[in-house]
Motif scaffolding. Structure first.
Motif, PDB file in Angstrom:
ATOM      1  N   GLY A 142      97.716  20.852  45.764  1.00  0.00           N
ATOM      2  CA  GLY A 142      99.416  21.387  45.463  1.00  0.00           C
ATOM      3  C   GLY A 142      99.481  21.854  44.126  1.00  0.00           C
ATOM      4  N   TYR A 143      98.667  21.698  43.280  1.00  0.00           N
ATOM      5  CA  TYR A 143      98.912  21.971  41.911  1.00  0.00           C
ATOM      6  C   TYR A 143      98.446  23.519  42.020  1.00  0.00           C
ATOM      7  CZ  TYR A 143     100.615  17.471  39.983  1.00  0.00           C
ATOM      8  OH  TYR A 143     101.397  16.619  39.588  1.00  0.00           O
ATOM      9  N   ALA A 144      97.255  23.845  42.606  1.00  0.00           N
ATOM     10  CA  ALA A 144      96.654  24.974  42.763  1.00  0.00           C
ATOM     11  C   ALA A 144      97.613  26.171  43.354  1.00  0.00           C
ATOM     12  CB  ALA A 144      95.329  24.925  43.657  1.00  0.00           C
ATOM     13  N   VAL A 145      98.313  25.764  44.375  1.00  0.00           N
ATOM     14  CA  VAL A 145      99.183  26.435  45.072  1.00  0.00           C
ATOM     15  C   VAL A 145     100.693  26.573  44.135  1.00  0.00           C
ATOM     16  CG1 VAL A 145     100.826  26.549  47.367  1.00  0.00           C
ATOM     17  CG2 VAL A 145      98.672  25.570  47.498  1.00  0.00           C
ATOM     18  N   ALA A 146     100.909  25.667  43.417  1.00  0.00           N
ATOM     19  CA  ALA A 146     102.126  25.701  42.665  1.00  0.00           C
ATOM     20  C   ALA A 146     101.684  27.022  41.660  1.00  0.00           C
ATOM     21  CB  ALA A 146     102.590  24.384  41.948  1.00  0.00           C
ATOM     22  N   LEU A 147     100.816  26.593  41.021  1.00  0.00           N
ATOM     23  CA  LEU A 147     100.390  27.644  39.743  1.00  0.00           C
ATOM     24  C   LEU A 147     100.259  29.171  40.304  1.00  0.00           C
ATOM     25  CD1 LEU A 147      97.840  25.424  37.660  1.00  0.00           C
ATOM     26  CD2 LEU A 147     100.095  26.103  36.942  1.00  0.00           C
ATOM     27  N   ARG A 148      99.737  29.143  41.372  1.00  0.00           N
ATOM     28  CA  ARG A 148      99.515  30.362  41.819  1.00  0.00           C
ATOM     29  C   ARG A 148     100.814  31.270  42.253  1.00  0.00           C
ATOM     30  NH1 ARG A 148      96.346  29.116  45.684  1.00  0.00           N
ATOM     31  NH2 ARG A 148      97.648  29.340  47.583  1.00  0.00           N
ATOM     32  N   GLU A 149     101.642  30.581  43.047  1.00  0.00           N
ATOM     33  CA  GLU A 149     102.782  31.100  43.482  1.00  0.00           C
ATOM     34  C   GLU A 149     103.952  30.707  42.815  1.00  0.00           C
ATOM     35  OE1 GLU A 149     103.486  29.581  47.518  1.00  0.00           O
ATOM     36  OE2 GLU A 149     101.694  30.308  48.273  1.00  0.00           O
ATOM     37  N   GLN A 150     104.228  29.964  41.636  1.00  0.00           N
ATOM     38  CA  GLN A 150     105.308  29.603  40.848  1.00  0.00           C
ATOM     39  C   GLN A 150     104.939  29.915  39.170  1.00  0.00           C
ATOM     40  OE1 GLN A 150     108.226  29.106  41.868  1.00  0.00           O
ATOM     41  NE2 GLN A 150     107.818  28.984  43.965  1.00  0.00           N
ATOM     42  N   GLY A 151     103.466  30.188  39.052  1.00  0.00           N
ATOM     43  CA  GLY A 151     103.185  30.420  37.581  1.00  0.00           C
ATOM     44  C   GLY A 151     103.988  31.413  37.027  1.00  0.00           C
ATOM     45  N   GLY A 152     104.467  32.635  37.898  1.00  0.00           N
ATOM     46  CA  GLY A 152     105.435  33.433  37.022  1.00  0.00           C
ATOM     47  C   GLY A 152     106.476  32.979  36.716  1.00  0.00           C
ATOM     48  N   ASN A 153     107.214  32.288  37.643  1.00  0.00           N
ATOM     49  CA  ASN A 153     108.626  31.909  37.514  1.00  0.00           C
ATOM     50  C   ASN A 153     108.611  30.683  36.245  1.00  0.00           C
ATOM     51  OD1 ASN A 153     109.245  33.122  39.809  1.00  0.00           O
ATOM     52  ND2 ASN A 153     108.954  31.553  40.999  1.00  0.00           N
ATOM     53  N   LEU A 154     107.474  30.072  36.085  1.00  0.00           N
ATOM     54  CA  LEU A 154     107.565  29.120  35.055  1.00  0.00           C
ATOM     55  C   LEU A 154     107.518  29.685  33.589  1.00  0.00           C
ATOM     56  CD1 LEU A 154     104.819  26.394  36.174  1.00  0.00           C
ATOM     57  CD2 LEU A 154     107.414  25.906  35.777  1.00  0.00           C
ATOM     58  N   VAL A 155     106.727  30.920  33.598  1.00  0.00           N
ATOM     59  CA  VAL A 155     106.744  31.730  32.458  1.00  0.00           C
ATOM     60  C   VAL A 155     108.221  32.485  32.156  1.00  0.00           C
ATOM     61  CG1 VAL A 155     105.785  33.910  31.441  1.00  0.00           C
ATOM     62  CG2 VAL A 155     104.352  32.314  32.774  1.00  0.00           C
ATOM     63  N   THR A 156     108.655  32.796  33.179  1.00  0.00           N
ATOM     64  CA  THR A 156     110.030  33.558  33.290  1.00  0.00           C
ATOM     65  C   THR A 156     111.034  32.201  32.423  1.00  0.00           C
ATOM     66  OG1 THR A 156     109.623  34.920  35.044  1.00  0.00           O
ATOM     67  CG2 THR A 156     112.092  34.456  34.391  1.00  0.00           C
ATOM     68  N   SER A 157     111.115  31.135  33.031  1.00  0.00           N
ATOM     69  CA  SER A 157     111.971  30.311  32.500  1.00  0.00           C
ATOM     70  C   SER A 157     111.725  29.792  31.074  1.00  0.00           C
ATOM     71  CB  SER A 157     111.784  28.939  33.437  1.00  0.00           C
ATOM     72  OG  SER A 157     112.425  29.076  34.695  1.00  0.00           O
ATOM     73  N   LEU A 158     110.354  29.865  30.649  1.00  0.00           N
ATOM     74  CA  LEU A 158     110.024  29.618  29.403  1.00  0.00           C
ATOM     75  C   LEU A 158     110.651  30.810  28.177  1.00  0.00           C
ATOM     76  CD1 LEU A 158     108.494  27.770  27.165  1.00  0.00           C
ATOM     77  CD2 LEU A 158     106.385  29.141  27.931  1.00  0.00           C
ATOM     78  N   LEU A 159     110.435  31.885  28.849  1.00  0.00           N
ATOM     79  CA  LEU A 159     110.752  33.272  27.910  1.00  0.00           C
ATOM     80  C   LEU A 159     112.430  33.225  27.924  1.00  0.00           C
ATOM     81  CD1 LEU A 159     108.426  36.035  29.383  1.00  0.00           C
ATOM     82  CD2 LEU A 159     108.338  34.687  27.025  1.00  0.00           C
ATOM     83  N   VAL A 160     113.149  32.798  29.050  1.00  0.00           N
ATOM     84  CA  VAL A 160     114.467  32.892  28.767  1.00  0.00           C
ATOM     85  C   VAL A 160     114.997  31.676  27.983  1.00  0.00           C
ATOM     86  CG1 VAL A 160     116.809  32.654  30.268  1.00  0.00           C
ATOM     87  CG2 VAL A 160     114.586  33.997  31.107  1.00  0.00           C
ATOM     88  N   SER A 161     114.357  30.470  28.140  1.00  0.00           N
ATOM     89  CA  SER A 161     114.845  29.431  27.537  1.00  0.00           C
ATOM     90  C   SER A 161     114.644  29.658  25.851  1.00  0.00           C
ATOM     91  CB  SER A 161     114.092  28.108  27.925  1.00  0.00           C
ATOM     92  OG  SER A 161     114.334  27.818  29.240  1.00  0.00           O
ATOM     93  N   LEU A 162     113.644  30.033  25.510  1.00  0.00           N
ATOM     94  CA  LEU A 162     113.410  30.288  24.199  1.00  0.00           C
ATOM     95  C   LEU A 162     114.200  31.623  23.609  1.00  0.00           C
ATOM     96  CD1 LEU A 162     109.365  30.185  23.883  1.00  0.00           C
ATOM     97  CD2 LEU A 162     111.126  28.539  23.446  1.00  0.00           C
ATOM     98  N   GLY A 163     114.510  32.556  24.393  1.00  0.00           N
ATOM     99  CA  GLY A 163     115.348  33.520  23.812  1.00  0.00           C
ATOM    100  C   GLY A 163     116.873  33.052  24.026  1.00  0.00           C
ATOM    101  N   SER A 164     117.132  32.070  24.736  1.00  0.00           N
ATOM    102  CA  SER A 164     118.601  31.500  24.774  1.00  0.00           C
ATOM    103  C   SER A 164     118.509  30.595  23.496  1.00  0.00           C
ATOM    104  CB  SER A 164     118.829  30.723  25.614  1.00  0.00           C
ATOM    105  OG  SER A 164     120.071  30.160  25.748  1.00  0.00           O
ATOM    106  N   VAL A 165     117.691  29.842  22.912  1.00  0.00           N
ATOM    107  CA  VAL A 165     117.462  29.085  21.675  1.00  0.00           C
ATOM    108  C   VAL A 165     117.574  29.848  20.431  1.00  0.00           C
ATOM    109  CG1 VAL A 165     116.152  27.557  20.411  1.00  0.00           C
ATOM    110  CG2 VAL A 165     116.362  27.070  23.032  1.00  0.00           C
ATOM    111  N   ALA A 166     116.919  30.904  20.549  1.00  0.00           N
ATOM    112  CA  ALA A 166     116.837  31.782  19.248  1.00  0.00           C
ATOM    113  C   ALA A 166     118.125  32.426  19.003  1.00  0.00           C
ATOM    114  CB  ALA A 166     115.841  32.927  19.408  1.00  0.00           C
ATOM    115  N   LEU A 167     118.923  32.986  20.476  1.00  0.00           N
ATOM    116  CA  LEU A 167     120.110  33.617  20.176  1.00  0.00           C
ATOM    117  C   LEU A 167     121.175  32.578  19.860  1.00  0.00           C
ATOM    118  CD1 LEU A 167     121.905  36.214  20.427  1.00  0.00           C
ATOM    119  CD2 LEU A 167     121.858  35.724  22.900  1.00  0.00           C
TER     120      LEU A 167
END
Length: 271
Positions: free
Chosen positions: A54-79
């Motif tokens: 399940g983790y292999a599937v999650a990283l393969r299909e949702q890894g990009g979404n996790l990166v998007t959430s991380l970038l948006v959250s960090l950007g929101s904190v900085a702003l």
């Protein structure tokens, strides 16, 4: 001095039961993520042996979404901190007319339903070309982060002794130097508290993500999990694995910053 009454066995037992009830969903999420693909209701109480498919599937299909959430959250904190820190300092230190009215307005913005803000932003973003963009999500999430950060930082900065700032001014420091070298270091706990909660607001956002993104190019993990359920209802291990991965940043952040958050939330009230 009288000693505080100790907690009896009954209180301890009630606390353990309540803690078990609150942690059971977390346990079941982790347990289901380690089961083979299929209906998790047929799985055992403990995965033996654990299946990490399940983790292999999650990283393969949702890894990009996790990166998007991380970038948006960090950007929101900085702003949010970049706007809230000087605003809170000005409201706390300078004798300005209407300070209480401004703070009241900041609090009122926290009461506006998110769906109202999202609908208003959708029309503005369509005109500005900010739909399906990282900047658009950062700005949207900051609508919650900035007011909260101003309230937290203002409550702390107003307790900083004026003598410290006056001493810095006597030594030749300008207002900007005082803010950067004196006020911000003294407000570390409050800054961390505001940053943590702003990150959590952005990381757990679903409404803005659903309203302001329409393509897979920019899709936070909250929206990814929502759409993932409809497409992979027979792979609950992957769904739960995605939920575990989405929970880890928040858990780690709170574990690391717990001391700062506790101090930042109480010092302003105690001083």
């Amino acid at each position: 001095m009288k000693r505080a009454p100790g907690r009896g066995p009954l209180s301890t037992a009630v606390g353990i039961v309540l803690l078990a009830l609150m942690l059971f969903p977390v346990y079941w999420m982790v347990n289901a993520s380690l089961q083979p693909a299929g209906n998790t209701l047929r799985g055992g109480w403990f995965p033996h042996p654990p299946d990490f498919g399940g983790y292999a599937v999650a990283l393969r299909e949702q890894g990009g979404n996790l990166v998007t959430s991380l970038l948006v959250s960090l950007g929101s904190v900085a702003l949010s901190l970049g706007l809230a820190a000087p605003a809170a300092h000005a409201l706390a230190r300078f004798s300005l007319r209407g300070t209480r009215l401004v703070l009241l307005g900041v609090l009122v913005t926290q009461m506006v339903p998110g769906i109202v803000v999202a609908n208003a932003l959708y029309g503005a973003y369509a005109d500005l070309g900010l739909l399906n963009s990282y900047l658009g999500l950062v700005l949207a999430d900051s609508t919650s982060g900035v007011p909260f950060a101003i309230v937290v930082l203002h409550a702390f900065m107003r307790t900083i002794p004026g003598e410290i700032i006056d001493a810095a001014r006597v030594d030749g420091a300008g207002r900007l130097r005082v803010f950067r070298s004196v006020v911000l270091p003294l407000s570390t706990n409050a800054l961390v508290t505001a940053a943590v909660f702003t990150f959590l607001f952005s990381w757990g956002d679903f409404l803005f993500a659903l309203t302001l993104t329409t393509t897979p190019s920019v899709r936070p993990v909250t929206l990814g999990v929502y759409q993932y359920l409809g497409a992979h209802t027979d792979q609950w291990n992957a769904v739960m694995a995605t939920s575990v991965l989405a929970s880890l940043p928040a858990v780690l952040l709170l574990a690391v910053s717990q001391r700062f958050v506790t101090s930042g939330a109480t010092e302003g009230a105690l001083r």
